[in-house]
Write an enzyme that holds these catalytic residues in place. Structure first.
Site, PDB file in Angstrom:
ATOM      1  N   CYS A   1      54.947  38.382  35.567  1.00 48.03           N
ATOM      2  CA  CYS A   1      54.934  39.583  36.427  1.00 48.03           C
ATOM      3  C   CYS A   1      54.294  40.770  35.725  1.00 48.03           C
ATOM      4  O   CYS A   1      53.259  41.281  36.104  1.00 48.03           O
ATOM      5  CB  CYS A   1      56.364  39.978  36.790  1.00 48.03           C
ATOM      6  SG  CYS A   1      57.264  38.750  37.671  1.00 48.03           S
TER       7      CYS A   1
HETATM    8  N1  SAJ Z   1      59.211  43.455  26.762  1.00 44.08           N
HETATM    9  C1  SAJ Z   1      59.116  44.239  25.628  1.00 44.08           C
HETATM   10  N2  SAJ Z   1      59.921  45.334  25.507  1.00 44.08           N
HETATM   11  C2  SAJ Z   1      60.827  45.669  26.479  1.00 44.08           C
HETATM   12  C3  SAJ Z   1      60.909  44.856  27.630  1.00 44.08           C
HETATM   13  C4  SAJ Z   1      60.104  43.749  27.753  1.00 44.08           C
HETATM   14  O1  SAJ Z   1      58.315  43.965  24.736  1.00 44.08           O
HETATM   15  O2  SAJ Z   1      61.548  46.655  26.314  1.00 44.08           O
HETATM   16  C5  SAJ Z   1      58.325  42.301  26.905  1.00 44.08           C
HETATM   17  C6  SAJ Z   1      59.074  40.993  27.009  1.00 44.08           C
HETATM   18  O3  SAJ Z   1      59.263  40.440  25.713  1.00 44.08           O
HETATM   19  C7  SAJ Z   1      58.125  40.145  27.857  1.00 44.08           C
HETATM   20  C8  SAJ Z   1      57.471  41.165  28.769  1.00 44.08           C
HETATM   21  O4  SAJ Z   1      57.642  42.435  28.142  1.00 44.08           O
HETATM   22  O5  SAJ Z   1      57.142  39.547  27.042  1.00 44.08           O
HETATM   23  C9  SAJ Z   1      58.087  41.208  30.162  1.00 44.08           C
HETATM   24  O6  SAJ Z   1      59.460  41.314  29.977  1.00 44.08           O
HETATM   25  P1  SAJ Z   1      60.470  41.770  31.201  1.00 44.08           P
HETATM   26  O7  SAJ Z   1      61.766  42.101  30.552  1.00 44.08           O
HETATM   27  O8  SAJ Z   1      59.836  42.792  32.026  1.00 44.08           O
HETATM   28  O9  SAJ Z   1      60.742  40.422  31.956  1.00 44.08           O
HETATM   29  P2  SAJ Z   1      59.994  39.716  33.155  1.00 44.08           P
HETATM   30  O10 SAJ Z   1      58.554  39.509  32.913  1.00 44.08           O
HETATM   31  O11 SAJ Z   1      60.825  38.524  33.427  1.00 44.08           O
HETATM   32  O12 SAJ Z   1      60.106  40.786  34.324  1.00 44.08           O
HETATM   33  C10 SAJ Z   1      60.964  40.529  35.381  1.00 44.08           C
HETATM   34  C11 SAJ Z   1      60.478  41.443  36.490  1.00 44.08           C
HETATM   35  N3  SAJ Z   1      61.115  41.065  37.713  1.00 44.08           N
HETATM   36  C12 SAJ Z   1      60.404  41.107  38.855  1.00 44.08           C
HETATM   37  O13 SAJ Z   1      59.246  41.446  38.925  1.00 44.08           O
HETATM   38  C13 SAJ Z   1      61.138  40.737  40.087  1.00 44.08           C
HETATM   39  C14 SAJ Z   1      60.804  42.890  36.165  1.00 44.08           C
HETATM   40  O14 SAJ Z   1      60.570  43.709  37.326  1.00 44.08           O
HETATM   41  C15 SAJ Z   1      62.242  43.035  35.764  1.00 44.08           C
HETATM   42  O15 SAJ Z   1      62.505  44.405  35.463  1.00 44.08           O
HETATM   43  C16 SAJ Z   1      62.475  42.190  34.536  1.00 44.08           C
HETATM   44  O16 SAJ Z   1      62.284  40.816  34.952  1.00 44.08           O
HETATM   45  C17 SAJ Z   1      63.894  42.361  34.002  1.00 44.08           C
HETATM   46  O17 SAJ Z   1      64.374  43.511  34.022  1.00 44.08           O
HETATM   47  O18 SAJ Z   1      64.437  41.366  33.519  1.00 44.08           O
END
Ligand code: SAJ
Length: 445
Positions: A274
């Site tokens: 995403c």
């Molecule tokens: N990441 C960081 N630092 C952070 C947060 C994430 O480096 O503070 C990295 C993660 O390691 C990963 C990437 O960013 O590589 C994305 O991480 P994510 O926590 O955003 O997880 P996703 O990709 O599973 O995002 C999903 C999304 N859900 C939908 O689109 C419905 C996002 O909107 C959600 O906010 C997220 O999950 C969530 O909060 O878990």
């Protein structure tokens, strides 16, 4: 009675038949919630394997229990089929197909177009269509609407059309399809009204907005917000590194502010299906309108730079002990795109592994969720391999260990005890990295 009134009446009586196009991590949970609300659901799916699995009462989606699927199968409320023509039976059709980006970060709309054409073939008066796939603003009005109107029907009178972004967060124990508020916007107020009425049968809270564009942009804002803030903390990590300050300590301290701050953590880059992709839908659309989305571009540059930044830290650490990168043995711990998931999509670890191999490093990785990294057309050559056991010998014999994904199941104190050098991209060890002497000020010329 108008078509609108007839459909509204059918919804009120819970007599609508629902169609879901695409039974993946969005479509199958949605179909199950529809079935649990007592609605008959026809899931249309292009994978024979998925169709057979669902028909047998199974589930290929971790967040969907097979027992729920089999119960709905037994109740005659859920079926899966390859036959797109079955959509003609459906009064409400939710399109939940992938919207990947192409290699040049242009949206690949082929799945949406195929689904739209199939729905158009089956289109008849009295149907409500809802697109759920994340996409650029304008897709619903510019791609789906004309395709449907070509069939000779009028939106808002004969058929109804909305956009409602999926907010499925795989593996999230607290938020799932039913209890996550659902934004929905229709081409006409009547479309929005019908969309809200039917979605409220199986989703706790539906948030109506005035247009599909508002709904499309809502999703893109949510995920662009994350991508840019992750880029900010990644830049802060590079700033703190130059100043010899622990970025983790600074973020933890900033997080004590009870208002006006939201914690994000730096890491090896941006992975997942995403966050790395969604903002590029917005950037692509705005480029067609001759507007450059500078924040997205810049955050993208910074996030993309992170694998090289952390590989540079490995080089520095080896250099400090007189070891060249070429021939060094480096063990990478964790390659999934984020902790405690078994998903490699867009994982920055793949770039880390490839960069290390390109520098002549002898790389091994260990990831309890990823037994093997195979060549799939996207995988960098250097990343292909199998997960190695995390033995004491593996930790001791490595010239350096990189923690790239901080799965909860790993004992990081043990890693710190046995490994001679640890480059911790996630602060998995929890101790703020010791402040190094700041880089000497650049001599004024
Ligand atoms: N990441 C960081 N630092 C952070 C947060 C994430 O480096 O503070 C990295 C993660 O390691 C990963 C990437 O960013 O590589 C994305 O991480 P994510 O926590 O955003 O997880 P996703 O990709 O599973 O995002 C999903 C999304 N859900 C939908 O689109 C419905 C996002 O909107 C959600 O906010 C997220 O999950 C969530 O909060 O878990």
């Amino acid at each position: 009675m108008s078509t609108f009134e007839a459909l509204s009446d059918k919804i009120a009586k819970r007599q609508v038949v629902c169609g879901v196009v695409g039974l993946g991590y969005v479509g199958l949970p949605l179909a199950v919630e529809m079935g649990k609300a007592g609605l008959r659901v026809v899931g249309v799916e292009k994978s024979q394997r998925v169709v057979e699995l669902v028909q047998a009462g199974g589930s290929h989606i971790k967040d969907v229990a097979a027992k729920d699927v089999s119960a709905l199968r037994r109740a005659g409320l859920l079926e899966a089929t390859l036959d797109m023509r079955r959509l003609a039976e459906c009064d409400v059709i939710s399109i939940c197909v992938p919207t990947p980006l192409g290699k040049t970060k242009d949206p690949d709309m082929s799945f949406v177009v195929t689904a739209t054409e199939a729905v158009a073939e089956a289109l008849r008066p009295g149907q409500l269509i809802v697109l759920e796939s994340t996409t650029y603003p304008g897709t619903t009005r510019e791609v789906l609407l004309p395709t449907f109107e070509k069939q000779g029907f009028t939106v808002g009178e004969d058929f109804f059309l909305c956009f409602s972004p999926e907010r499925v967060d795989p593996g999230n124990a607290r938020w799932h399809t039913k209890n996550t508020p659902k934004v929905l916007g229709g081409i006409t107020p009547g479309c929005t009204q019908l969309g809200k009425q039917v979605y409220e049968l199986f989703i706790d809270e539906v948030v109506p907005v005035s247009s599909p564009e508002a709904a499309e942009l809502t999703k893109l804002l949510e995920n662009t917000f994350r991508m840019i803030n992750i880029g900010l903390v990644n830049e802060m990590a590079m700033i703190c590194d130059k100043l010899g300050v622990s970025v983790w300590e600074v973020i933890d301290a900033a997080s004590t502010k009870p208002f006006g701050f939201m914690k994000f953590t730096p890491g090896p880059g941006l992975g997942g299906h995403c966050i790395p992709l969604d903002p590029h839908y917005l950037a692509w659309k705005m480029r067609t309108l001759h507007y450059k989305t500078r924040m997205i571009e810049l955050a993208g540059e910074i996030n993309t730079e992170m694998p090289a930044f952390w590989v540079g830290k490995v080089a520095d650490a080896l250099n400090d002990v007189g070891k060249p990168m070429r021939g060094a043995r480096v063990l990478v711990i964790g390659v999934a795109y984020k902790k405690d998931v078994d998903d490699l999509r867009e994982s920055p670890a793949l770039d880390v592994l490839d960069l290390l191999v390109r520098k002549g490093v002898k790389v091994q990785y260990h990831d309890p969720y990823i037994p093997e990294i195979v060549e799939d057309g996207h995988t960098p050559a250097g990343a292909v391999g199998r997960s190695a056991p995390l033995t004491d010998e593996a930790l001791r014999s490595a010239d350096a260990v990189m923690i790239v994904t901080d799965h909860s199941s790993i004992d990081y104190k043990r890693v710190g005890r046995l490994a001679s050098i640890v480059i911790d991209t996630r602060n998995a060890n929890g101790a703020p990295a010791p402040a190094r002497r700041p880089e000497p000020a650049v001599a004024r010329s």
